[in-house]
Design an enzyme around this catalytic site. Structure first.
Site: not given
Length: 489
Positions: A195, A315, A409
């Site tokens: 990330s 995600e 995610h």
């Protein structure tokens, strides 16, 4: 070189340039926690480039996590599934080391992990980032903290940009100088981030000194972008307005970290990486980020460094589903969003046609995943292929049952760390996550750090993507190529 007898309860002591640290042996591996790699960024060192950590007398205890960077916990729905650990103290520019027992004369591969968290959350104290499994498998694992939020990524007159990234560079230089004392090979370093941590790894990969600091890089779900300072500084200006001061170092120095965190919380309320609003970002910077990372990487930066890069399949579900936003998206919202980021109406129709049973929020999430992460990743992989650079691409596709996250995610983290029993992983993947998938995925990451080969074919004209679905984990050639092409147009 350093050796450990592996006896649980023993207290290994390591000597390096700043002094001595006493760690502990747990599960047969050594751990040293909270070691300063830079001076505490407080007082005159606040909003300044990192300075060397001062030396100390005697033996420093390194058996408990150190201080964490000032931060607010996650709020709203994300607080249910994303943990926060806050340890107070000034010496938060510290790192944790997990090292296997070392015997003989060989130094071991090193992984340096930079956590994610939108450049405002996270720390090396999170249980999910425990490096025991990496140490178990022959890797010296290093997890540094770095400055976050206003302390690390403000755009202030009179202060350097990207201080959190400068901290990461300082940690990597520390690794080069000191990791051999802990059994690690400074010539075999893999830098790894997810990330926002993946975003900083992209910037590090594009940095002119990258090849002197690490040999390989892993980018998990990381944007490959930086913004002009004016754009990256929007949140800084909003905070300055909230506080009634100019956006300068002198003005911000008058507020405590807690006061800045309170202002940060006020101006960032309701923002997410998907829906927009105030947020921190890397800023283009002649010293640290002279060019947008994706442009630099496409132009050949980092071509001498092996790269493992990938995304999860869905995600955006992390921000869409737990919040309930996924059910509130209308055709109007979809039209506005696609115009804002430059997606054609034809691409929207294609994605919808390929998902006949999906609600519009799910279509928007998949469009955002491709536009923000998957398509740029493919562009960089193609550019590296043209230069003969080794690139391995993966996709994490196992569907988590927790809150209908599916392959959202951050769900992959417990698998990469082979730490499914961690409370952090349980919050994202649940109690029934398949251990076989964690074993396979973790082994691929270890193999890449050790040899540069995760176990599947490198990127080629076939566009091979290792797909970790929890079944056969196949290598798929050019997955969803029609959608990638539509987004790229």
């Amino acid at each position: 070189m350093t050796t450990y007898d592996g006896e649980t309860g023993s207290a290994p002591i390591v000597t390096f340039s700043a002094g001595q640290v006493r760690g502990e042996i747990r599960d047969g591996n050594a751990r040293f926690l909270g070691i300063p790699f830079a001076a505490a960024p407080v007082g005159p060192l606040r909003f300044a480039l990192p300075a060397p950590a001062p030396a100390w007398e005697g033996v420093r205890e390194a058996t408990a996590p150190g201080a964490t960077a000032p931060q607010n916990p996650y709020s709203g729905a994300l607080a249910r599934i994303l943990p926060t650990v806050i340890n107070t103290g000034d010496d938060f520019l510290n790192l944790n080391i997990f090292a296997p027992p070392v015997h003989g004369d060989g130094l071991l591969p090193v992984v340096v992990w930079f956590h994610g968290g939108s450049l405002q959350h996270g720390s090396n104290a999170l249980d999910g980032y425990d490096g025991t499994a990496f140490a178990r498998d022959g890797i010296v694992f290093v997890a540094p903290n770095y400055r976050l939020g206003a302390e690390g990524f403000s755009v202030l007159a009179g202060a350097p940009l990207n201080l959190g990234l400068a901290d990461q560079l300082a940690a990597l230089r520390w690794v080069q100088a000191e990791i051999s004392h802990f059994g690690g090979n400074p010539d075999s370093v893999t830098v790894m981030g997810q990330s926002a941590g993946g975003n900083t790894v992209a910037a590090l990969l594009a940095h002119p000194q990258a090849s002197s600091l690490f040999k390989r890089a892993i980018i998990q779900s990381g944007p490959l972008m930086a913004q002009p300072p004016k754009d990256a500084g929007r949140i800084t200006r909003a905070m300055a307005k909230d506080l009634g001061v100019p956006a300068t170092r002198d003005a911000f120095m008058k507020f405590s970290p807690d006061q800045l965190l309170a202002a940060q919380a006020r101006v960032i309320a309701g923002s997410t990486p998907l829906t927009g609003g105030a947020g921190f970002a890397l800023a283009l910077d002649p010293g640290l980020i002279p060019a947008n990372p994706i442009v630099a990487l496409e132009s050949g930066a980092g071509s001498g460094i092996d790269l493992l890069i990938g995304t999860t399949s869905e995600e955006a579900r992390l921000w869409l589903v737990p919040t309930g936003l996924v059910m509130k998206i209308t055709w109007f919202h979809l039209a506005v969003a696609r115009r804002k980021v430059g997606i054609s109406a034809a691409a929207v129709k294609l994605f919808k046609r390929n998902r006949p049973y999906a609600v519009l929020g799910e279509v928007l999430g998949d469009l955002a995943t491709d536009k923000l992460l998957r398509v740029p990743m493919n562009q960089v992989a193609d550019a590296r292929l043209a230069r003969g650079a080794a690139t391995f691409v993966y996709e994490f596709a196992w569907p988590s049952p927790v809150e209908y996250l599916r392959a959202a995610h951050a769900v992959e983290l417990g698998f990469v760390f082979d730490r499914l029993a961690s409370p952090d992983s349980l919050g994202l993947a649940g109690a029934t996550a398949p251990q076989d998938l964690a074993t396979d995925m973790h082994r691929a990451w270890v193999n890449f750090a050790a040899t540069g080969d995760p176990g599947w074919e490198p990127w080629s004209l076939r566009r091979p993507v290792k797909t970790f679905d929890g079944g056969s984990n196949p290598v798929v050639s050019a997955p969803r190529e029609d959608e990638r092409a539509a987004i790229t147009m």
